[in-house]
Design an enzyme around this catalytic site. Sequence first.
Site, mmCIF file in Angstrom:
data_model
loop_
_atom_site.group_PDB
_atom_site.id
_atom_site.type_symbol
_atom_site.label_atom_id
_atom_site.label_comp_id
_atom_site.label_asym_id
_atom_site.label_seq_id
_atom_site.Cartn_x
_atom_site.Cartn_y
_atom_site.Cartn_z
ATOM 1 N N GLY A 68 0.840 -0.454 0.308
ATOM 2 C CA GLY A 68 -0.274 -0.326 -0.183
ATOM 3 C C GLY A 68 0.901 1.356 0.049
ATOM 4 O O GLY A 68 2.137 0.969 0.259
ATOM 5 N N SER A 128 5.811 -3.235 3.895
ATOM 6 C CA SER A 128 5.563 -1.889 3.028
ATOM 7 C C SER A 128 4.767 -0.769 3.900
ATOM 8 O O SER A 128 5.606 -0.100 5.115
ATOM 9 C CB SER A 128 4.824 -1.991 1.677
ATOM 10 O OG SER A 128 5.484 -0.930 0.799
ATOM 11 N N TYR A 129 3.971 -0.337 3.084
ATOM 12 C CA TYR A 129 3.431 0.580 4.030
ATOM 13 C C TYR A 129 2.660 0.525 5.468
ATOM 14 O O TYR A 129 2.119 0.816 6.024
ATOM 15 C CB TYR A 129 2.210 2.016 2.987
ATOM 16 C CG TYR A 129 1.526 2.973 3.288
ATOM 17 C CD1 TYR A 129 3.221 3.517 3.637
ATOM 18 C CD2 TYR A 129 0.706 3.370 3.893
ATOM 19 C CE1 TYR A 129 2.565 5.336 4.226
ATOM 20 C CE2 TYR A 129 0.079 4.402 4.254
ATOM 21 C CZ TYR A 129 0.715 5.732 4.508
ATOM 22 O OH TYR A 129 1.018 7.113 4.898
ATOM 23 N N ASP A 154 15.341 -6.233 -0.657
ATOM 24 C CA ASP A 154 15.060 -4.811 -1.224
ATOM 25 C C ASP A 154 15.658 -3.795 -0.998
ATOM 26 O O ASP A 154 16.097 -2.840 -0.166
ATOM 27 C CB ASP A 154 13.573 -4.257 -0.240
ATOM 28 C CG ASP A 154 12.765 -4.007 -0.560
ATOM 29 O OD1 ASP A 154 12.477 -3.034 -2.043
ATOM 30 O OD2 ASP A 154 12.244 -3.630 0.440
ATOM 31 N N HIS A 210 11.052 -7.014 -1.255
ATOM 32 C CA HIS A 210 10.049 -6.508 -0.406
ATOM 33 C C HIS A 210 9.634 -7.668 -0.050
ATOM 34 O O HIS A 210 8.403 -6.800 0.905
ATOM 35 C CB HIS A 210 9.726 -5.564 -1.843
ATOM 36 C CG HIS A 210 9.601 -4.362 -1.384
ATOM 37 N ND1 HIS A 210 9.024 -3.203 -0.025
ATOM 38 C CD2 HIS A 210 7.987 -3.468 -1.527
ATOM 39 C CE1 HIS A 210 8.593 -2.381 0.729
ATOM 40 N NE2 HIS A 210 7.853 -3.179 -0.222
#
Length: 393
Positions: free
Chosen positions: A10, A103-104, A313, A365
């Site tokens: 996200g 991630s987000y 990543d 990632h």
Amino acid sequence: MKKIYQNFTGPGCSSIGFGEAQEIGPFLVRKNVPELTLNKYAWNKAANLLFLEAPAGVGFSYSNVTDVQGDNATALGSYSFLVKWFQRFPQYRSHEFYIAGESYAGHYVPQLANLILEHNKKAEEQKYIINLKGIMIGNAVMDYETDTKGMVDYAWNHAVISDTVYQNIKSSCNFSELVPSKECSEALQRYYDVYQIIDMYSLYTQRCKKGFASNSAKQSEEEGLTFISKFEDFLKIPMGYDPCLKAYATNYFNRRDVQDALHANITRMARPWSLCSSSVVKAWSNSERSVLHIIRKLIDCGLRIWVFSGDTDGRVPVTSTRYTLNKLGLRIVEDWSPWYHHKQVGGWTIIYEGLTFVTVRGAGHQVPTFAPSQSLQMVEHFLANKKLASFPF
């Protein structure tokens, strides 16, 4: 049985399209027939899994009202969903509950955990209490200053950018500033140019050669790398061992027979299904520069917290995460130590007072895509509150 709630990637990217279909779900989308294959390392071997598309507008989700998008709205919407879900399925109410993401979701997960704890304090009825025990976040966006500094340092240390580009960024950028200068934006653009030719989310794997379109990482000068403009980079998706996984998942979830089988898209959306929603990003109204104050609060509340990082990543690299965790200033209980996956070193760990940091060797990632067996080992130990193996086995 423990339950893990998953909110991956996200902002604006699909937990179903990524987490469920490409990483930790029981079935994985692949190129050849059969298009679904059993996942030997699915996380449902360790816990019940619940995936949520958030905020509304991601994947097949939608809203009949025009909501303001952002960190706060996402946390409130996710909490509302969970309360209603537990009311609908009360048999799971007493189960240990964990939240994980990548991630987000470095924002989503701690913000939601904090909201759950706050509402648990106020809840007068047991049916409104969520039995939250811990959180787990990977390659996580947590602090803008250290995330960006680590991203640039990692790129230079891994021979992705030149000395000149690196020195120009270092001399013109102060990442603690709310809005970077024009000189900083121009210097950073030379770094972002490399996204057009290699996959920074998986530094040492090939790009998809089929020419499937992906969102550009290019930043407009007018946006000046503000909070919203930097989200564009998260719409470039890590590709995994097969660099075309993104395309396979997109094609699969756009099939009418698949949508009918999932009882999805019953409103017949005008837009095609996509892994990431640019409209969600464009509507993003608030994003905290740092969630470290929330993580400190969660530590003080006694939640189990693991932060993990795939070390290939380049977008939210291990360097960023190390800078960020150092900023927390936690006491180190056990310093940099190898952990083992069978006979090989799986990565390294630091055990802080209240938080465990884990690196995963050779993973990009999306750690479970690149290191599925290691990721299952990691989540099993997280749920059992056990240290990872310190010797070969």
